[in-house]
Design a protein around this motif. Structure first.
Motif, PDB file in Angstrom:
ATOM      1  N   MET A 150       0.831  -1.210   0.000  1.00 39.85           N
ATOM      2  CA  MET A 150       0.000   0.000   0.000  1.00 39.85           C
ATOM      3  C   MET A 150       0.866   1.260   0.000  1.00 39.85           C
ATOM      4  O   MET A 150       0.569   2.232  -0.706  1.00 39.85           O
ATOM      5  CB  MET A 150      -0.937  -0.023   1.217  1.00 39.85           C
ATOM      6  CG  MET A 150      -1.962  -1.132   1.157  1.00 39.85           C
ATOM      7  SD  MET A 150      -2.877  -1.346   2.688  1.00 39.85           S
ATOM      8  CE  MET A 150      -3.819   0.151   2.744  1.00 39.85           C
ATOM      9  N   GLU A 151       1.936   1.255   0.754  1.00 38.68           N
ATOM     10  CA  GLU A 151       2.853   2.401   0.799  1.00 38.68           C
ATOM     11  C   GLU A 151       3.544   2.583  -0.550  1.00 38.68           C
ATOM     12  O   GLU A 151       3.716   3.703  -1.023  1.00 38.68           O
ATOM     13  CB  GLU A 151       3.881   2.197   1.915  1.00 38.68           C
ATOM     14  CG  GLU A 151       4.911   3.281   2.025  1.00 38.68           C
ATOM     15  CD  GLU A 151       4.345   4.627   2.475  1.00 38.68           C
ATOM     16  OE1 GLU A 151       5.050   5.628   2.334  1.00 38.68           O
ATOM     17  OE2 GLU A 151       3.208   4.676   2.971  1.00 38.68           O
ATOM     18  N   ALA A 152       3.940   1.484  -1.192  1.00 30.87           N
ATOM     19  CA  ALA A 152       4.575   1.572  -2.513  1.00 30.87           C
ATOM     20  C   ALA A 152       3.606   2.149  -3.543  1.00 30.87           C
ATOM     21  O   ALA A 152       4.003   2.963  -4.383  1.00 30.87           O
ATOM     22  CB  ALA A 152       5.073   0.201  -2.942  1.00 30.87           C
ATOM     23  N   ALA A 153       2.348   1.748  -3.477  1.00 27.84           N
ATOM     24  CA  ALA A 153       1.347   2.291  -4.415  1.00 27.84           C
ATOM     25  C   ALA A 153       1.163   3.784  -4.174  1.00 27.84           C
ATOM     26  O   ALA A 153       1.027   4.566  -5.122  1.00 27.84           O
ATOM     27  CB  ALA A 153       0.026   1.549  -4.252  1.00 27.84           C
ATOM     28  N   ARG A 154       1.183   4.197  -2.918  1.00 28.25           N
ATOM     29  CA  ARG A 154       1.061   5.628  -2.610  1.00 28.25           C
ATOM     30  C   ARG A 154       2.273   6.393  -3.132  1.00 28.25           C
ATOM     31  O   ARG A 154       2.135   7.462  -3.725  1.00 28.25           O
ATOM     32  CB  ARG A 154       0.917   5.837  -1.105  1.00 28.25           C
ATOM     33  CG  ARG A 154       0.674   7.305  -0.728  1.00 28.25           C
ATOM     34  CD  ARG A 154       0.763   7.525   0.764  1.00 28.25           C
ATOM     35  NE  ARG A 154       2.093   7.315   1.278  1.00 28.25           N
ATOM     36  CZ  ARG A 154       3.085   8.217   1.239  1.00 28.25           C
ATOM     37  NH1 ARG A 154       2.894   9.385   0.683  1.00 28.25           N
ATOM     38  NH2 ARG A 154       4.276   7.941   1.737  1.00 28.25           N
ATOM     39  N   LEU A 155       3.478   5.852  -2.914  1.00 30.02           N
ATOM     40  CA  LEU A 155       4.685   6.522  -3.396  1.00 30.02           C
ATOM     41  C   LEU A 155       4.729   6.592  -4.919  1.00 30.02           C
ATOM     42  O   LEU A 155       5.258   7.552  -5.489  1.00 30.02           O
ATOM     43  CB  LEU A 155       5.929   5.790  -2.872  1.00 30.02           C
ATOM     44  CG  LEU A 155       6.209   5.917  -1.380  1.00 30.02           C
ATOM     45  CD1 LEU A 155       7.365   5.027  -0.975  1.00 30.02           C
ATOM     46  CD2 LEU A 155       6.479   7.362  -0.996  1.00 30.02           C
ATOM     47  N   ALA A 156       4.176   5.588  -5.587  1.00 30.44           N
ATOM     48  CA  ALA A 156       4.143   5.579  -7.048  1.00 30.44           C
ATOM     49  C   ALA A 156       3.078   6.525  -7.596  1.00 30.44           C
ATOM     50  O   ALA A 156       3.058   6.818  -8.785  1.00 30.44           O
ATOM     51  CB  ALA A 156       3.914   4.158  -7.555  1.00 30.44           C
ATOM     52  N   GLY A 157       2.178   6.991  -6.729  1.00 32.49           N
ATOM     53  CA  GLY A 157       1.134   7.921  -7.162  1.00 32.49           C
ATOM     54  C   GLY A 157      -0.116   7.240  -7.666  1.00 32.49           C
ATOM     55  O   GLY A 157      -0.917   7.843  -8.375  1.00 32.49           O
ATOM     56  N   PHE A 158      -0.308   5.976  -7.305  1.00 30.45           N
ATOM     57  CA  PHE A 158      -1.484   5.239  -7.736  1.00 30.45           C
ATOM     58  C   PHE A 158      -2.497   5.213  -6.602  1.00 30.45           C
ATOM     59  O   PHE A 158      -2.221   4.688  -5.532  1.00 30.45           O
ATOM     60  CB  PHE A 158      -1.120   3.813  -8.161  1.00 30.45           C
ATOM     61  CG  PHE A 158      -0.080   3.756  -9.245  1.00 30.45           C
ATOM     62  CD1 PHE A 158      -0.130   4.622 -10.312  1.00 30.45           C
ATOM     63  CD2 PHE A 158       0.939   2.825  -9.204  1.00 30.45           C
ATOM     64  CE1 PHE A 158       0.823   4.576 -11.320  1.00 30.45           C
ATOM     65  CE2 PHE A 158       1.890   2.762 -10.202  1.00 30.45           C
ATOM     66  CZ  PHE A 158       1.839   3.650 -11.264  1.00 30.45           C
ATOM     67  N   GLY A 159      -3.668   5.767  -6.837  1.00 31.90           N
ATOM     68  CA  GLY A 159      -4.669   5.872  -5.785  1.00 31.90           C
ATOM     69  C   GLY A 159      -5.701   4.764  -5.781  1.00 31.90           C
ATOM     70  O   GLY A 159      -6.475   4.647  -4.844  1.00 31.90           O
TER      71      GLY A 159
END
Length: 137
Positions: free
Chosen positions: A118-127
């Motif tokens: 979940m943190e990686a998706a947030r850092l990648a900018g994917f919501g």
């Protein structure tokens, strides 16, 4: 024999105050429960289109998390070092599109492993993130 010589007989009277109170309560109840509605319609003719509806395809990136803490992105196993490295891998697989991240985690996976995704998706900018589940048999 008249034992009540000095007393006059009292006429019974009707007390209207409780009746008025009851009628006011009923009136308030009826006013509160009655619906006053006006239907106003605007009659218009909507335009029609003869073209086929285009289906919007969503790009899905499946991130599998094993019970031992191993990660795989779209079936390819990766070495997890930190959330930023996983975010870079997600960006590479997304190829500039806005994907849906599907987290497919084992039931014995630690919470921290799922939080890392979940943190990686947030850092990648994917919501957009969802979790894969299975129905009990």
């Amino acid at each position: 024999m008249n034992f009540r010589r000095g007393r006059q007989r009292e006429e019974p009277e009707i007390n209207f105050i409780p009746l008025i109170d009851l009628m006011l309560v009923i009136l308030i109840f009826l006013m509160a429960t009655t619906t006053y509605s006006k239907f106003s319609e605007l009659k218009i003719n909507l335009p029609t289109a003869a073209a086929d509806k285009q289906e919007a395809k969503t790009v899905e990136i499946e991130v599998a998390v094993s019970s031992s803490g191993g990660y795989a992105v779209n079936g390819q196993r990766i070495n997890f070092t930190d959330a930023a490295a996983l975010a870079a891998e997600l960006r590479r697989v997304a190829n500039g599109q806005e994907p849906v991240i599907v987290v497919n985690a084992d039931s014995n996976t630690s919470h921290q492993s799922v939080i890392n995704v979940m943190e990686a998706a947030r850092l990648a900018g994917f919501g957009r993130l969802t979790f894969a589940t299975q129905t009990p048999q």
